[in-house]
Scaffold this motif. Structure first.
Motif, PDB file in Angstrom:
ATOM      1  N   LEU A  38      -7.794   6.134  16.018  1.00  0.00           N
ATOM      2  CA  LEU A  38      -7.681   6.885  14.222  1.00  0.00           C
ATOM      3  C   LEU A  38      -8.876   6.044  13.722  1.00  0.00           C
ATOM      4  CD1 LEU A  38      -4.226   7.035  12.891  1.00  0.00           C
ATOM      5  CD2 LEU A  38      -5.812   9.036  14.220  1.00  0.00           C
ATOM      6  N   TRP A  39      -9.150   5.310  14.542  1.00  0.00           N
ATOM      7  CA  TRP A  39     -10.074   3.669  13.388  1.00  0.00           C
ATOM      8  C   TRP A  39     -10.926   3.535  14.951  1.00  0.00           C
ATOM      9  CZ3 TRP A  39     -12.345   4.726   9.290  1.00  0.00           C
ATOM     10  CH2 TRP A  39     -13.163   4.223   8.424  1.00  0.00           C
ATOM     11  N   PRO A  40     -12.321   3.041  15.048  1.00  0.00           N
ATOM     12  CA  PRO A  40     -12.940   2.371  16.121  1.00  0.00           C
ATOM     13  C   PRO A  40     -12.347   1.314  15.554  1.00  0.00           C
ATOM     14  CG  PRO A  40     -14.149   4.411  15.512  1.00  0.00           C
ATOM     15  CD  PRO A  40     -13.205   4.001  14.217  1.00  0.00           C
ATOM     16  N   GLU A  41     -12.452   0.284  17.257  1.00  0.00           N
ATOM     17  CA  GLU A  41     -13.196  -1.321  16.584  1.00  0.00           C
ATOM     18  C   GLU A  41     -14.118  -1.791  16.110  1.00  0.00           C
ATOM     19  OE1 GLU A  41     -11.825  -4.740  19.642  1.00  0.00           O
ATOM     20  OE2 GLU A  41     -12.754  -3.206  20.957  1.00  0.00           O
ATOM     21  N   GLN A  42     -14.054  -2.509  15.088  1.00  0.00           N
ATOM     22  CA  GLN A  42     -14.518  -3.589  14.739  1.00  0.00           C
ATOM     23  C   GLN A  42     -14.969  -4.291  14.952  1.00  0.00           C
ATOM     24  OE1 GLN A  42     -12.808  -3.400  10.842  1.00  0.00           O
ATOM     25  NE2 GLN A  42     -13.890  -1.863  10.066  1.00  0.00           N
ATOM     26  N   GLY A  43     -16.352  -4.905  15.841  1.00  0.00           N
ATOM     27  CA  GLY A  43     -16.050  -6.465  16.636  1.00  0.00           C
ATOM     28  C   GLY A  43     -17.800  -6.830  15.719  1.00  0.00           C
ATOM     29  N   SER A  44     -17.487  -6.473  14.370  1.00  0.00           N
ATOM     30  CA  SER A  44     -18.904  -7.378  13.860  1.00  0.00           C
ATOM     31  C   SER A  44     -18.693  -7.713  12.483  1.00  0.00           C
ATOM     32  CB  SER A  44     -20.493  -7.415  13.635  1.00  0.00           C
ATOM     33  OG  SER A  44     -20.700  -5.967  13.519  1.00  0.00           O
ATOM     34  N   HIS A  45     -18.787  -8.227  11.606  1.00  0.00           N
ATOM     35  CA  HIS A  45     -19.008  -8.111  10.128  1.00  0.00           C
ATOM     36  C   HIS A  45     -19.972  -6.899   9.661  1.00  0.00           C
ATOM     37  CE1 HIS A  45     -18.454  -8.820   5.548  1.00  0.00           C
ATOM     38  NE2 HIS A  45     -20.323  -8.769   5.975  1.00  0.00           N
ATOM     39  N   TYR A  46     -20.875  -6.401  10.395  1.00  0.00           N
ATOM     40  CA  TYR A  46     -21.835  -6.215  10.087  1.00  0.00           C
ATOM     41  C   TYR A  46     -21.614  -4.439  10.437  1.00  0.00           C
ATOM     42  CZ  TYR A  46     -25.918  -2.295  10.241  1.00  0.00           C
ATOM     43  OH  TYR A  46     -26.686  -0.965   9.990  1.00  0.00           O
ATOM     44  N   ALA A  47     -20.485  -4.094  11.331  1.00  0.00           N
ATOM     45  CA  ALA A  47     -19.214  -2.601  11.598  1.00  0.00           C
ATOM     46  C   ALA A  47     -18.506  -2.674  10.917  1.00  0.00           C
ATOM     47  CB  ALA A  47     -18.773  -2.834  12.688  1.00  0.00           C
ATOM     48  N   GLU A  48     -18.116  -3.780   9.876  1.00  0.00           N
ATOM     49  CA  GLU A  48     -16.523  -3.245   8.397  1.00  0.00           C
ATOM     50  C   GLU A  48     -18.297  -2.449   7.524  1.00  0.00           C
ATOM     51  OE1 GLU A  48     -15.241  -7.018   7.665  1.00  0.00           O
ATOM     52  OE2 GLU A  48     -14.394  -7.400  10.001  1.00  0.00           O
ATOM     53  N   GLN A  49     -19.332  -3.897   7.806  1.00  0.00           N
ATOM     54  CA  GLN A  49     -20.095  -2.925   6.171  1.00  0.00           C
ATOM     55  C   GLN A  49     -20.521  -1.497   6.137  1.00  0.00           C
ATOM     56  OE1 GLN A  49     -22.769  -6.103   6.403  1.00  0.00           O
ATOM     57  NE2 GLN A  49     -22.538  -6.540   4.305  1.00  0.00           N
ATOM     58  N   VAL A  50     -20.640  -0.982   7.872  1.00  0.00           N
ATOM     59  CA  VAL A  50     -21.432   1.382   7.215  1.00  0.00           C
ATOM     60  C   VAL A  50     -19.803   1.467   7.663  1.00  0.00           C
ATOM     61  CG1 VAL A  50     -21.689   2.120   9.867  1.00  0.00           C
ATOM     62  CG2 VAL A  50     -22.622  -0.691   9.879  1.00  0.00           C
ATOM     63  N   ASP A  51     -18.919   0.575   7.809  1.00  0.00           N
ATOM     64  CA  ASP A  51     -17.671   1.835   7.818  1.00  0.00           C
ATOM     65  C   ASP A  51     -17.246   1.940   6.458  1.00  0.00           C
ATOM     66  OD1 ASP A  51     -17.103   1.474  10.479  1.00  0.00           O
ATOM     67  OD2 ASP A  51     -15.449  -0.280  10.402  1.00  0.00           O
ATOM     68  N   TRP A  52     -17.154   0.826   5.947  1.00  0.00           N
ATOM     69  CA  TRP A  52     -17.153   1.217   4.060  1.00  0.00           C
ATOM     70  C   TRP A  52     -18.232   1.746   3.852  1.00  0.00           C
ATOM     71  CZ3 TRP A  52     -13.087   0.138   2.139  1.00  0.00           C
ATOM     72  CH2 TRP A  52     -12.030  -0.789   2.050  1.00  0.00           C
ATOM     73  N   LEU A  53     -19.632   1.820   4.086  1.00  0.00           N
ATOM     74  CA  LEU A  53     -20.278   2.719   3.765  1.00  0.00           C
ATOM     75  C   LEU A  53     -19.834   4.810   4.155  1.00  0.00           C
ATOM     76  CD1 LEU A  53     -23.425   3.674   2.489  1.00  0.00           C
ATOM     77  CD2 LEU A  53     -23.842   3.209   5.057  1.00  0.00           C
ATOM     78  N   VAL A  54     -19.482   4.978   5.195  1.00  0.00           N
ATOM     79  CA  VAL A  54     -18.987   5.594   5.624  1.00  0.00           C
ATOM     80  C   VAL A  54     -18.135   6.598   5.099  1.00  0.00           C
ATOM     81  CG1 VAL A  54     -17.934   7.214   7.293  1.00  0.00           C
ATOM     82  CG2 VAL A  54     -19.739   5.667   8.197  1.00  0.00           C
ATOM     83  N   ILE A  55     -16.452   5.325   4.565  1.00  0.00           N
ATOM     84  CA  ILE A  55     -15.783   5.909   3.603  1.00  0.00           C
ATOM     85  C   ILE A  55     -15.953   6.158   2.158  1.00  0.00           C
ATOM     86  CG2 ILE A  55     -13.478   4.466   2.493  1.00  0.00           C
ATOM     87  CD1 ILE A  55     -13.224   3.044   5.302  1.00  0.00           C
ATOM     88  N   GLY A  56     -17.182   5.671   1.676  1.00  0.00           N
ATOM     89  CA  GLY A  56     -17.306   5.497   0.376  1.00  0.00           C
ATOM     90  C   GLY A  56     -18.129   7.396   0.237  1.00  0.00           C
TER      91      GLY A  56
END
Length: 325
Positions: free
Chosen positions: A9-27
């Motif tokens: 349901l949610w791809p693995e996050q391996g970096s802080h940048y990945a978390e930021q990209v995910d928040w952008l997609v969620i927003g």
């Protein structure tokens, strides 16, 4: 076997940048839902209320609210502007590697990934990097267009023939992550995968020590420099004069056509494989091409050697303008 093995349901996050990209997609998804969902909700309400045969007031006299219309325009504009600023910051961050990033050379070839560390270690389809340290990949293809994709880190960059491209990342947690080619590159494109192995700094140091005692990338380049006779023209004591390489990397170079260019990796590569493309001012265009003589990995070693001469003072003697032939 559990369905979770095939569906995440949610791809693995391996970096802080990945978390930021995910928040952008969620927003972005949330904002789209905020303005699209009400439209479809009211659409079905009106379809039900004003369906054929139902008694309902069908007076079509204009009736509106200027405040509602202005609000409906301003809110999407402000939301889109916030997302634009946030995404622009992420784009700038993804294109600006730190100055102290660990540099690794990547060569793509049907159908494999080849990695060269500056310490001389070489890998195929596996890349070892330290956690919590920026890693910059300088990439080129030997044949067709490839694309290096690390989904867990949310980074992807095309790898082109005849041109260097760069990508950087910083994995925060040790582990093994998948690496794919995201550009169709031929028959076995689907099998062109690799592994990114992220180690703790101490484990990475032990891996470097256990990966062999090969000469550094610059030392290998120096050996090629002498093997192919480059020292006969570019060495300080050579009889045939060519542009000096000491202190060259990163410096602005004057060309014969009156323009100037920075001596970066791309310039050095072109000077080896396409020497007539950008001739240095004051020198005759007599250097032979090494296209089909050196592969991209050999060129990367030569470039690493020339980069190692960046701190060497340049030769103060004036260039020879006559044709040595």
């Amino acid at each position: 076997m559990s369905l979770d093995r095939f569906v995440s349901l949610w791809p693995e996050q391996g970096s802080h940048y990945a978390e930021q990209v995910d928040w952008l997609v969620i927003g972005f998804t949330g904002m789209m839902a905020l303005f699209v969902v009400p439209v479809f909700v009211f659409l079905w309400i009106f379809v039900f209320r004003y369906r054929r045969g139902r008694a309902a007031l069908r007076d079509h006299r204009p009736d509106g609210s200027l405040k509602v219309e202005i609000t409906w325009m301003l809110l999407p504009f402000i939301g889109a502007l916030v997302l634009f600023v946030y995404s622009a910051r992420l784009f700038f961050e993804a294109r600006t590697p730190p100055a102290d990033a660990l540099e690794i050379q990547v060569t793509a070839k049907q159908w494999m990934w080849k990695f060269q560390h500056h310490g001389g270690q070489r890998e195929i389809n596996t890349l070892h990097v330290p956690a919590e340290r920026a890693v910059k990949l300088t990439m080129i293809s030997e044949d067709v267009i490839h694309s290096l994709f690390l989904p867990s880190l949310r980074v992807k960059q095309d790898v082109l023939p005849g041109r260097y491209t760069q990508m950087w990342f910083q994995a925060e947690r040790p582990g093994t992550y998948d690496l794919y080619c995201a550009e169709y590159c031929g028959t076995d494109h689907a099998a062109m995968g690799a592994r990114l192995v992220v180690l703790s700094p101490s484990d990475y140091q032990r891996w470097l020590e256990g990966a062999g005692d090969a000469p550094s990338l610059a030392a290998q380049g120096e050996a090629l420099f002498r093997q192919f006779g480059c020292s006969g023209c570019h060495a300080v004591a050579s009889v045939t004069r060519a542009p000096p390489l000491q202190g060259l990397y990163g410096r602005s170079v004057a060309l014969a056509d009156g323009s100037r260019v920075v001596a970066d990796d791309a310039y050095l590569r072109d000077s080896i494989l396409l020497p007539q493309k950008q001739v240095v001012a004051g020198y005759a265009p007599v250097m032979p091409t090494y296209t089909h003589v050196m592969d991209e990995e050999a060129v990367a070693r030569l470039v690493a050697y020339i980069r190692s001469l960046a701190d060497t003072p340049p030769d103060p003697s004036p260039p020879h303008t006559e044709d040595p032939q």
